[in-house]
Write a protein that holds these residues in place. Sequence first.
Motif, short mmCIF file in Angstrom:
data_model
loop_
_atom_site.label_atom_id
_atom_site.label_comp_id
_atom_site.label_asym_id
_atom_site.label_seq_id
_atom_site.Cartn_x
_atom_site.Cartn_y
_atom_site.Cartn_z
N ASP A 139 0.86 -1.19 0.00
CA ASP A 139 0.00 0.00 0.00
C ASP A 139 0.89 1.24 0.00
O ASP A 139 1.51 1.56 1.02
N ALA A 140 0.94 1.93 -1.13
CA ALA A 140 1.83 3.09 -1.25
C ALA A 140 1.40 4.24 -0.35
O ALA A 140 2.23 5.06 0.04
N GLU A 141 0.13 4.29 -0.02
CA GLU A 141 -0.39 5.27 0.93
C GLU A 141 -1.15 4.52 2.02
O GLU A 141 -1.87 3.56 1.72
N HIS A 181 -4.06 3.35 4.24
CA HIS A 181 -5.50 3.41 4.01
C HIS A 181 -6.16 4.33 5.04
O HIS A 181 -5.65 4.54 6.14
N VAL A 224 5.96 -2.42 -6.09
CA VAL A 224 4.55 -2.10 -5.90
C VAL A 224 3.75 -2.91 -6.92
O VAL A 224 4.31 -3.51 -7.84
N GLU A 256 0.19 2.90 -8.13
CA GLU A 256 0.92 2.75 -6.86
C GLU A 256 2.37 3.22 -6.99
O GLU A 256 2.92 3.81 -6.06
N ARG A 289 2.30 6.97 -6.81
CA ARG A 289 2.06 7.40 -5.43
C ARG A 289 3.33 7.27 -4.58
O ARG A 289 3.67 8.17 -3.81
N SER A 298 -5.13 0.46 -2.96
CA SER A 298 -3.88 0.31 -3.71
C SER A 298 -4.12 -0.79 -4.73
O SER A 298 -4.22 -0.55 -5.92
N GLN A 299 -4.30 -2.00 -4.23
CA GLN A 299 -4.65 -3.16 -5.02
C GLN A 299 -5.46 -4.07 -4.10
O GLN A 299 -5.74 -3.68 -2.98
N GLY A 345 -7.04 3.68 -7.13
CA GLY A 345 -5.75 3.01 -7.00
C GLY A 345 -5.38 2.22 -8.24
O GLY A 345 -5.73 2.60 -9.37
N SER A 346 -4.70 1.11 -8.04
CA SER A 346 -4.28 0.25 -9.15
C SER A 346 -5.27 -0.86 -9.44
O SER A 346 -5.00 -1.74 -10.26
#
Length: 366
Positions: free
Chosen positions: A115-117, A119, A144, A149, A152, A273-274, A294-295
């Motif tokens: 998770d690039a950011e 949640h 990622v 992502e 991000r 993210s995914q 997201g992705s």
Amino acid sequence: MKVVIIVIDKHGAILQYTSQLSSALSRGNQVTVIAPIGAEKELFNNSVNLTLLPVGDTKKNFIINTLLINRALNFLKAIQKEKPDIIHLQQPHHLWNLLLFPLRKKYPILATVHDAEPHIGFERLHKIIARNWNFKYLSRAFIVHGQVEKDRLEKSLGSLGIKKKCYVVSHGDYSFFTKYSKTDIQEINAVLFFGQITQYKGLEYLLKASPLISKKIPDAKIIIAGKGDLRKYANLMETIDNIEIHNRYIPNEEVAMFFQRAKVVVLPYVHASQSGIIPIAYAFKKPVVVTNVGSIPEVVEDGKTGFIVPLRDSESLAEAIIKLLSNDELRKEMGKNAYIKMKRELSWDKIAEKTLVVYGEIVAKT
């Protein structure tokens, strides 16, 4: 290649991901996974060297286990014993990663950032500190699961004045859940919301869509399966007649039952993210309805393996679900397409191959 993978989860999505990746990597490579005592050993292939140690993903675990100096030392000794070519972390925000600082020059370290950011509702100060410290001082590169992502993460790294390489490697399939399938389970006119119930997953938008679905398809059922606090949704759930709730952690052996019963799997997320839920749905030949966040859209072919709808839009969500529930031919065709996509693009052999290329590039720069 000798690889050490470190995971701090005892069960759930990240451990499942680690088990499938490590098993695929172990075909032709020496792979050791360091995981917490109590981790689900049955998920791992016998070719993986699974080392269970007293580590954990909480401040309390970290403080206790670090004060018990032998535990921290055993953690470091377990890594050095393997003399790895590379250390691969599953998530950069775990406090236990901080203990790797003395090894950072001896062994190249890579982190998968699932998770690039953080949640919504998952922001924790100790995790942010550990994550930023990892970004700056520990990992040499990152994996990622999608281009969004990657963008991000690169933005987050840039805000910290960091320039390190980010690689895109898709999330692999979760077809291992199909081994729990049962022949006596019948598919019903149901929409499945599966997984941990948290704020960012937008459950309220599915609940608001339910009356619209019922007007067109009176026998449509909403199935909610996952652990989490449902109190904030109580008023919405009271208005729905045909709803089935399993508010608990769903063990691996029960997962198949829910996906076998449902005709459609829905992810009405407002931040993402995914998701590993999509590969599970594909494994059971179920089309998905997802939001454009997201992705997630990167693994869903709109109109072919599922439908992509705007986030926070219950009407569009209902329309997509109605379209699938009212047209068996379309739904089955999309489910078949989803399964083919999983086999072609998300197989763990392909994921392992791409991951090994990343390993090779990082090791070559050491």
